[in-house]
Motif scaffolding. Structure first.
Motif, PDB file in Angstrom:
ATOM      1  N   SER A 149      29.642  75.544  35.139  1.00 14.23           N
ATOM      2  CA  SER A 149      29.387  74.097  35.276  1.00 14.23           C
ATOM      3  C   SER A 149      30.860  73.591  36.190  1.00 14.23           C
ATOM      4  O   SER A 149      30.412  72.564  36.988  1.00 14.23           O
TER       5      SER A 149
ATOM      6  N   SER B 185      27.727  70.406  43.901  1.00 12.43           N
ATOM      7  CA  SER B 185      27.217  69.152  44.003  1.00 12.43           C
ATOM      8  C   SER B 185      28.091  68.202  44.873  1.00 12.43           C
ATOM      9  O   SER B 185      27.608  67.717  45.440  1.00 12.43           O
TER      10      SER B 185
ATOM     11  N   GLU C  19      29.088  74.671  39.767  1.00 11.87           N
ATOM     12  CA  GLU C  19      28.066  73.674  39.754  1.00 11.87           C
ATOM     13  C   GLU C  19      28.569  72.220  40.453  1.00 11.87           C
ATOM     14  O   GLU C  19      28.057  71.958  41.230  1.00 11.87           O
TER      15      GLU C  19
ATOM     16  N   GLU D 275      25.455  59.125  23.207  1.00 15.54           N
ATOM     17  CA  GLU D 275      26.055  58.285  21.733  1.00 15.54           C
ATOM     18  C   GLU D 275      27.426  58.664  21.323  1.00 15.54           C
ATOM     19  O   GLU D 275      27.844  58.344  20.360  1.00 15.54           O
TER      20      GLU D 275
ATOM     21  N   PRO E  38      22.992  69.141  35.959  1.00 18.64           N
ATOM     22  CA  PRO E  38      23.949  69.070  35.076  1.00 18.64           C
ATOM     23  C   PRO E  38      25.288  68.415  35.392  1.00 18.64           C
ATOM     24  O   PRO E  38      26.025  67.990  34.362  1.00 18.64           O
TER      25      PRO E  38
ATOM     26  N   ALA F 272      24.788  63.372  31.087  1.00 14.59           N
ATOM     27  CA  ALA F 272      24.429  64.182  32.208  1.00 14.59           C
ATOM     28  C   ALA F 272      23.083  64.906  31.795  1.00 14.59           C
ATOM     29  O   ALA F 272      22.859  65.019  30.623  1.00 14.59           O
ATOM     30  N   ASP F 273      22.276  65.420  32.442  1.00 16.28           N
ATOM     31  CA  ASP F 273      20.958  65.976  32.200  1.00 16.28           C
ATOM     32  C   ASP F 273      20.973  67.378  32.366  1.00 16.28           C
ATOM     33  O   ASP F 273      21.843  67.835  33.176  1.00 16.28           O
ATOM     34  N   SER F 274      19.926  67.968  32.013  1.00 20.07           N
ATOM     35  CA  SER F 274      20.006  69.415  32.071  1.00 20.07           C
ATOM     36  C   SER F 274      19.559  70.047  33.378  1.00 20.07           C
ATOM     37  O   SER F 274      19.791  71.208  33.851  1.00 20.07           O
ATOM     38  N   ILE F 275      18.842  69.331  34.248  1.00 18.44           N
ATOM     39  CA  ILE F 275      18.294  69.826  35.475  1.00 18.44           C
ATOM     40  C   ILE F 275      19.301  69.492  36.584  1.00 18.44           C
ATOM     41  O   ILE F 275      19.528  70.389  37.609  1.00 18.44           O
TER      42      ILE F 275
END
Lengths: 557, 912
Positions: free
Chosen positions: B898, B905, B901, B861, B872, B867-870
């Motif tokens: 991040s 990914s 991370e 918004e 990320p 992105a979600d927390s699991i």
């Protein structure tokens, strides 16, 4: 010896405040100096050609480049030497820009300073010998200590990338604290299912070995080839790991340390963790009065926990929300100092909780008293400056994170350091938050300080990718600037062994002398400085080199 | 043992998140292409002065990582680049990349920094958040990676800059007009000085071919370029300028003639380290500037000023030494390594008319010389001047000032053929001089009453002659007589070069010396010649051009004994060829468009002394522009109207490695990648809409990131905390500006502002003794490692934390008045401070939306990448990952994690 000195104008940067012509003229008369030249941009293409040509035509065997700071263009100038078949370690850089021309405006003084700096380089370079970067073989395997969310994420990544993974967990089951949580905020997922998914990813992979109910009992070796001894239920097991990720998490704060909280004396006083586990079985009246205390075991210097535990404000919000959801007419009051709802979505969650009717009182809680009708909290409202005394049916302590119980053991076995709060210490708090000072050993998740689930996953996977980068090729290059021992001079006092942070010095019981494990040596020179018999030297930085350099700087030679 | 084939990953964004991801991927053997939208990587972190909680210098920790990116063989860094379109094909991505042109060849530029000082376009530095200036050609900060200059060229220049081409010394007209229009008068002066040692002189008496060529003239009036040069020259006294320290070469050069050409050559040669002696026949240096031009056009101070500065460079001027008389040319050449002959053309041409030898008949140039030398000259009441050049017009005006009541110029052609400048003719007419066109003198006779009688003849124009002008043909029987007190004949001058023959220097009939036009070398080695002695009478600016050219040529000769034209000169137009001076003209349509766009602005006339007054003495006629007039006249320049680089060529001229290329074009390339990592970073909330804080309206209200730049050594004040030149003592920090705030559309917490405010407070405490600091807060969110302790120590060091956000900030008596309700005490407080610093919150980086749209990436918004927390870094598109602030506020360690991370990914995706 044929030394070539190349003095850079750096456009106006150096020339403006250093008389470069005078310098190049000055050094022409030095013995052993075959070429002394100044040039507008030594780093430019023609500048490099000039050096190459001098090396090839005049047969230079030392090259001194007086220009910008060595970290700039360092590799590039080394390449210039390599291309002319000269060992790159016969290059000496002298910073006459950052250390000289940029510092002062006085041309005369700057020129004199630059002269001495170059002279120091000249004297030092006379002792240079060709050095070779060393290639060492590394084992493509990782030891992961701790099977919580951070360790599991690291294991999942490394095993997927084809690396041999040894995952060691002290408890009988994998999953750490996350496994026991019913609802992981903000994912809205059950902790067990998150963990199960991660475990499922590992199962069936040939390159994964999981050891539960296992501890580490021995740790030797150096980067690329650590020798690890495990204490498993089946007995001792030895393995070799190229690198290690420590992810042993945290311990929940034990509120008994603060007797005024009366924790343990009444089962109506519980921690957020207990609430999480037993929320459904709590015996509460229809309109329960619930107090939530923030910062239990955090931001509390008196008990040696000055730090913020980062997750407990959100945990406290979750208790408040749960109570309001379950008991519409409940009275829920949160006693806080600051509400730290900083995670993504946290602030919105804080607002929502307030809207649901949870009261937030900025307060110092002075004491908790047990009464037959409830638990009485006495304290001071710091916003209104008034004291209050209120009775509750349930008090939930939002407990912080304490360092993991095995912190000292692991730290001493792996020779890594703890910070003042007894969490593991990172190599650099900002840019290397999961590295340790020891190459190939990482700290992931909340063992280096409180973190939430997302942050722990980030840590686990980020340290894993870094370790993968280190080990992937199966070999690694180490700088030639490592220590070496003259066994004839070594008295076997083993003081260097104590000084070495990299555990690179090994004592030979039989010969009663030490030697240096080259792959492990970081070239810090501590042993060199410690040795009382001058038996250890650091390649590339031998003592006489430094003596002469200082001598030249002080014009003692 | 690496068992992966090389994969390609695109990393978008060169901040610490992108850098971390790129370095991790590169260390895993992945080939990374990094796109940075701006000139340098480093992102927001490199803008910070220090980082909390350790107070490490941000640059010191980050720049090694940036250098690592530059040196890493697996990373290709494209600055000024961004993705335009992305198409997923199977598991891979086809990406169209826009590589914006930096107008500087990255392979050639070596960041020497020579170009910036010359650039006349001053812009707000984005790196300094507008707290300081930068040039249109710039490197945003010294540690930039790539460390290459960029030119901020926003649009093509509307005009052709014909002025620069028209000027024989290619004065950077656009540049100095730009400086003047923005009030940087001294900078304008220095830019003029770069090529012209006579700004005060040329600002008054240049024939200004630039104005003739000026494109603005095609719209309404040409720019008043000369007048603006004069304005700039009047603002700076060269006596206050420092003389550079020059390394001497030990070579000696003789210059014969201290006119504009000789002195320019002397000055340029002195700058190159040669010892120069100038031999001047007359009593004072200046040549025609002094002895040919009257003071009402060129005051003596103007000449003296410019010459004095040249002398300060070690140029020795020996006056009253006439070569050929007091010393021979051979003697000079023997004792010098090179000789430049620039004796000008001081011999007046004779008309060959009967009666020329009579007393009362003057030769124009001698007349002027005598008058300018202060010798007594008398002309009587009625004067006739013969000729149509500037000298004739000058003579006429001088005669009037010497008391003549009627002054008549007799000229054999018409007004349009007159070689004198139209301006001068106009002035002369205004002052009452009469011009008899199509009239030629036949003879002069002395009358018994002491008058002279000049018999003239009327002429008509015939076919063009050799000079291209119509040949005047006498009309038979049209003779008439004029009775006058004096006749001044100014029909041309020739050089007196008799002294050169002893060494065999080649001279042609008119007395001019023959030279190689490119090098100005004569046939005798080591002897050069230029100026009027070569060209016959020309303009001062041409003489200066010759001086500049010969200086380069003599310098080359002294260094290498070579007399070859340097390549650049060959390309140059010859300095005396007037034909090429007119540039391309606008088409009719172009003129129309430009007129519409820029409107009509007529040329401003400078002030002049009143007509009746000024003809009584030799005061300067034109008194020049006022400051505001100069600025407004200068702002008419079409080149100055555009945003950014005006392509004036100054940087190009200064660049030793020829890296500047204005014609560079944007490039669009198609590349294929196995995966994409997005790290576009963040912007900071613009608090202008929060009126109560007065940002943008109250002086002294700034944002946290602006304060960061003010604290930084690479910032506009070099690290001194200064506001408008003063050290502020009382500080008020307001947290949560644009965070936790529904009004500004951001309910979220920005995670970093509490700590950066605490950091700012501690920097202030450290650097400003006795500083008073207040911090308004709602909750202090010191959640990271070492943060709480840092907050505590800031508090304990005497910073006042006030719970509650101020309701308004107004102007107080001695600063800013902050009105705040202290929620802890319940009191309303009015606190007066010097500066208010708003801890503005985080927003998605401008352009994130566009970036997401081309990749079909979902945003939350607030516009952050969802992105979600699991997982990320995972976005809604498989294979595209996100890290850093792009997915929501993070501090540096979290951003680094991040980034790592996302690399993990990405590795999983490309190796599945």
């Amino acid at each position: 010896m044929k030394t070539g000195i190349f003095i850079c104008h750096c456009g106006h940067n150096i020339k403006h405040t250093v008389n470069v012509k005078k310098l190049s003229e000055y050094f022409k008369k030095y013995p052993n100096v075959t070429v002394s030249q100044d040039y507008v941009f030594v780093c430019s293409e023609p500048g490099q050609d000039m050096i190459r040509e001098s090396i090839e035509k005049k047969g230079l065997d030392r090259v001194i480049i007086a220009s910008c700071t060595p970290s700039l263009h360092g590799e590039m100038f080394k390449d210039v030497l390599k291309k002319s078949n000269l060992n790159p370690f016969l290059l000496r850089r002298v910073s006459i820009r950052e250390h000289c021309s940029w510092v002062g405006d006085d041309v005369e003084k700057n020129t004199e300073k630059a002269k001495r700096l170059i002279l120091a380089g000249l004297y030092s370079a006379a002792h240079y010998v060709p050095l070779e970067e060393k290639r060492v073989d590394v084992t493509r395997s990782a030891l992961i200590i701790g099977g919580g969310v951070s360790g599991l994420s690291a294991a999942a990544f490394l095993s997927k990338m084809g690396m041999q993974v040894y995952l060691v967990e002290k408890e009988p089951e994998l999953g750490g604290h996350v496994r026991t949580l019913k609802n992981i905020w903000p994912a809205g997922k059950d902790g067990k299912s998150i963990i199960d998914e991660m475990i499922e990813e590992l199962t069936g992979r040939e390159n994964v070995e999981i050891f539960t109910s296992t501890t580490i009992s021995g740790f030797e070796g150096f980067f690329g080839n650590y020798e690890v001894t495990l204490d498993t239920p089946e007995g001792e097991k030895k393995l070799t790991a190229g690198g290690v990720i420590i992810a042993i998490g945290f311990s929940p704060f034990d509120p008994r340390i603060k007797p005024e909280l009366q924790y343990g004396k009444d089962d109506r006083i519980i921690t957020t963790l207990e609430f999480e586990h037993n929320a459904d079985t709590l015996q509460l009246p229809e309109k329960p009065r619930v107090a939530i205390l923030h910062c239990v075991g955090s931001r509390d210097e008196q008990i040696g926990k000055p730090y913020c535990s980062r997750v407990c404000c959100i945990n406290a919000l979750r208790v408040g929300e749960a109570m309001k959801d379950k008991y519409k007419d409940s009275y829920v009051e949160s006693f806080y100092m600051d509400v730290r709802a900083h995670p993504r979505g946290g602030e919105e969650y804080f607002e929502d909780t307030q809207e649901k009717g949870v009261l937030f009182t900025r307060a110092n809680v002075a004491e908790i008293n047990l009464s037959p009708t409830g638990i009485v909290i006495r304290g001071e409202d710091t916003l209104f400056g008034e004291t209050f005394e209120r009775e509750f049916d349930l008090v939930v302590l939002s407990i912080g994170m304490s360092p993991p119980v095995d912190n000292k053991l692991i730290a001493s076995l792996l020779k890594i350091t703890l910070d003042k709060d007894k969490f593991f210490m990172e190599a650099h708090i900002k840019l290397r938050p999961f590295d340790t000072a020891v190459k190939g050993i990482f700290i992931a998740g909340s063992c280096s300080g409180p973190k939430d689930v997302e942050e722990s996953i980030n840590h686990g996977r980020a340290s894993a990718v870094k370790l993968f980068g280190f080990l992937n090729l199966g070999y690694a290059y180490v700088d030639p600037f490592i220590s070496y021992v003259d066994p004839k001079r070594c008295s076997g006092c083993r003081m260097c062994e104590q000084a070495c942070v990299a555990k690179a010095i090994k004592y030979d019981e039989e010969k009663r002398v030490v030697h240096v494990e080259e792959a492990a040596c970081m070239g810090c020179g501590l042993c060199n400085a410690t040795c009382p018999s001058s038996a250890i030297s650091l390649k590339g930085y031998i003592d006489c080199m430094i003596d002469d350099e200082i001598g030249a700087l002080l014009e003692a030679i | 043992m690496g068992n992966f084939q090389v994969k390609n990953v695109l990393v978008v964004g060169g901040g610490i998140a992108g850098i971390t991801a790129a370095l991790e991927l590169a260390s895993c053997g992945v080939s990374v292409t990094m796109l940075e939208e701006g000139p340098s990587i480093g992102g927001r972190m490199i803008q910070l002065d220090k980082t909390f909680p350790t107070l490490d210098c941000s640059t010191c920790t980050l720049s090694p990582k940036m250098v690592e990116v530059a040196l890493n063989h697996n990373i290709e860094l494209l600055s000024w680049a961004k993705p335009m379109a992305v198409k997923k094909a199977g598991q891979r991505f086809q990406v169209t990349i826009l590589k914006k042109s930096r107008y500087v060849d990255i392979k050639k530029c070596n960041a020497c920094g020579s170009c910036f000082p010359g650039c006349p376009v001053v812009m707000k530095s984005e790196f300094n958040m507008g707290t300081g200036p930068r040039k249109a050609i710039y490197i945003p900060f010294p540690q930039a990676i790539p460390n290459k200059a960029s030119i901020d060229k926003c649009e093509d220049r509307p005009c052709k800059a014909a002025c620069v081409d028209a000027c024989p010394i290619h004065t950077n007209v656009l540049g100095y007009l730009k400086h003047i229009s923005e009030g940087r008068f001294a900078d304008a002066y220095m830019l003029i000085r770069e090529v012209n040692p006579f700004p005060s002189v040329c600002g008054r008496v240049c024939d200004a071919p630039c104005e003739e060529a000026c494109s603005r003239g095609e719209l309404d009036d040409p720019m008043a370029i000369r007048e603006l040069k004069r304005f700039a020259a009047d603002q700076v006294d060269p006596a206050t300028l420092e003389v550079p320290d020059i390394q001497q070469t030990g070579k000696k050069v003789a210059v014969i003639g201290a006119g504009p050409s000789g002195l320019t050559a002397a000055y340029e040669l002195a700058l190159r380290g040669h010892a120069v002696t100038v031999f001047e026949a007359l009593a004072e240096a200046g040549g025609m500037m002094r002895y040919g031009i009257p003071a009402y056009r060129l005051p003596r101070e103007a000449i003296n000023r410019d010459i004095a500065y040249i002398q300060r460079h070690g140029v020795e001027i020996k006056t009253e030494v006439r070569v050929g008389q007091d010393i021979t040319l051979a003697e000079i050449t023997k004792s010098h390594d090179a000789t430049y002959i620039a004796v000008g053309a001081h011999m007046g041409l004779s008309l060959g008319m009967e009666g020329e030898e009579l007393p009362g008949v003057h030769d124009g140039i001698t007349f002027l010389r005598k008058m300018n030398a202060g010798e007594p000259v008398q002309v009587g009441k009625k004067v006739a001047v013969i000729g149509g050049g500037n000298t004739a017009v000058d003579c006429a005006q001088v005669a009037r000032r010497l008391g003549a009541e009627t002054v008549t110029i007799v000229y054999r052609r018409t007004l349009s053929e007159m070689p004198a400048s139209h301006e001068e003719v106009e002035t002369a007419l205004k002052e009452g001089t009469v011009i008899q066109f199509l009239t030629a003198p036949v003879r002069v006779t002395a009358k018994s009453d002491g008058f002279l009688s000049m018999v003239c003849q009327k002429m008509e124009l015939g076919k063009p002659d050799l000079s291209g002008r119509a040949r005047p043909i006498p009309i038979k029987g049209s003779e008439f007589t004029m009775d006058v007190d004096a006749v001044i004949s100014a029909v041309g001058q020739v050089p007196d070069t008799r002294f050169v023959t002893e060494l065999g220097v080649e001279v042609i009939k008119t007395g001019t010396i023959q030279v190689d036009p490119a090098t100005l070398a004569t046939n005798v080695q080591g002897i050069f010649a230029g100026g009027d002695v070569v060209t016959e009478p020309a303009y001062i600016i041409d003489a200066i051009a010759a001086g500049r050219r010969v200086a380069g040529s003599i310098d080359l000769f002294l260094r290498s004994k070579m007399v070859v034209s340097e390549k650049t000169w060959q390309k140059d137009r010859m300095f005396w060829s007037k034909k090429e001076r007119t540039g391309e003209k606008f088409t009719h349509d172009e003129v129309k468009v430009l007129k519409e766009k820029y409107g009509e602005e007529r040329r401003l006339k400078p002030q002049e002394e009143p007509l009746e007054e000024r003809t009584k003495d030799f005061r300067e006629v034109v008194t020049g522009y006022t400051e505001s007039q100069a600025r407004s006249e200068a702002s008419r320049c079409l080149a100055g109207k555009i945003e950014g680089c005006i392509q004036c060529g100054e940087c190009e001229r200064r660049c030793d490695v020829k890296a500047v290329d204005y014609n560079m074009k944007d490039e669009i390339v198609d590349m294929e990648f196995d995966s994409i990592v997005l790290a576009p970073g963040f912007d900071l909330y613009d608090p202008t809409e929060k009126r109560e804080f007065g940002y943008g309206t109250l002086d002294g209200v700034i944002t946290g990131i602006e304060f960061e730049r003010i604290c930084s050594v690479t910032g506009p004040t070099g690290g001194d905390i200064l506001l408008k030149g003063k050290v502020p003592k009382r500080f008020y920090f307001i947290q949560c500006v644009g965070s936790r705030d529904r009004q500004s559309g951001a309910r979220f917490c920005s995670r970093v502002c509490c700590m950066y405010t605490a950091k700012h407070a501690s920097i202030v405490k450290d650097r400003i003794k006795g500083a008073e600091i207040y911090i308004s807060y709602i909750d202090v969110r010191a959640y990271g490692k070492g943060y709480e302790e840092f907050y505590k120590s800031t508090q304990e060091s005497g910073t006042f934390y006030i719970r509650g956000i101020p309701g308004e900030i107004t102007k107080g008596e001695n600063g800013l008045l902050v009105r705040v309700e202290d929620m802890l005490s319940g009191e309303m407080r009015d606190i007066e401070v010097d500066v208010v610093i708003l801890a503005t919150g985080v927003r998605p980086r401008k352009g994130t939306e566009e970036l997401c749209n081309i990749m079909s990436i979902e945003r939350d918004e607030y516009g952050f990448i969802r992105a979600d927390s699991i997982t990320p870094s995972r976005t809604n598109v498989d294979g595209i990952f996100v890290c850093g602030m792009a997915s929501g506020p993070k501090d540096i360690p979290d951003t680094v994690a991040s980034g790592g991370e996302a690399a993990a990914s990405c590795m999983e995706y490309i190796n599945q």
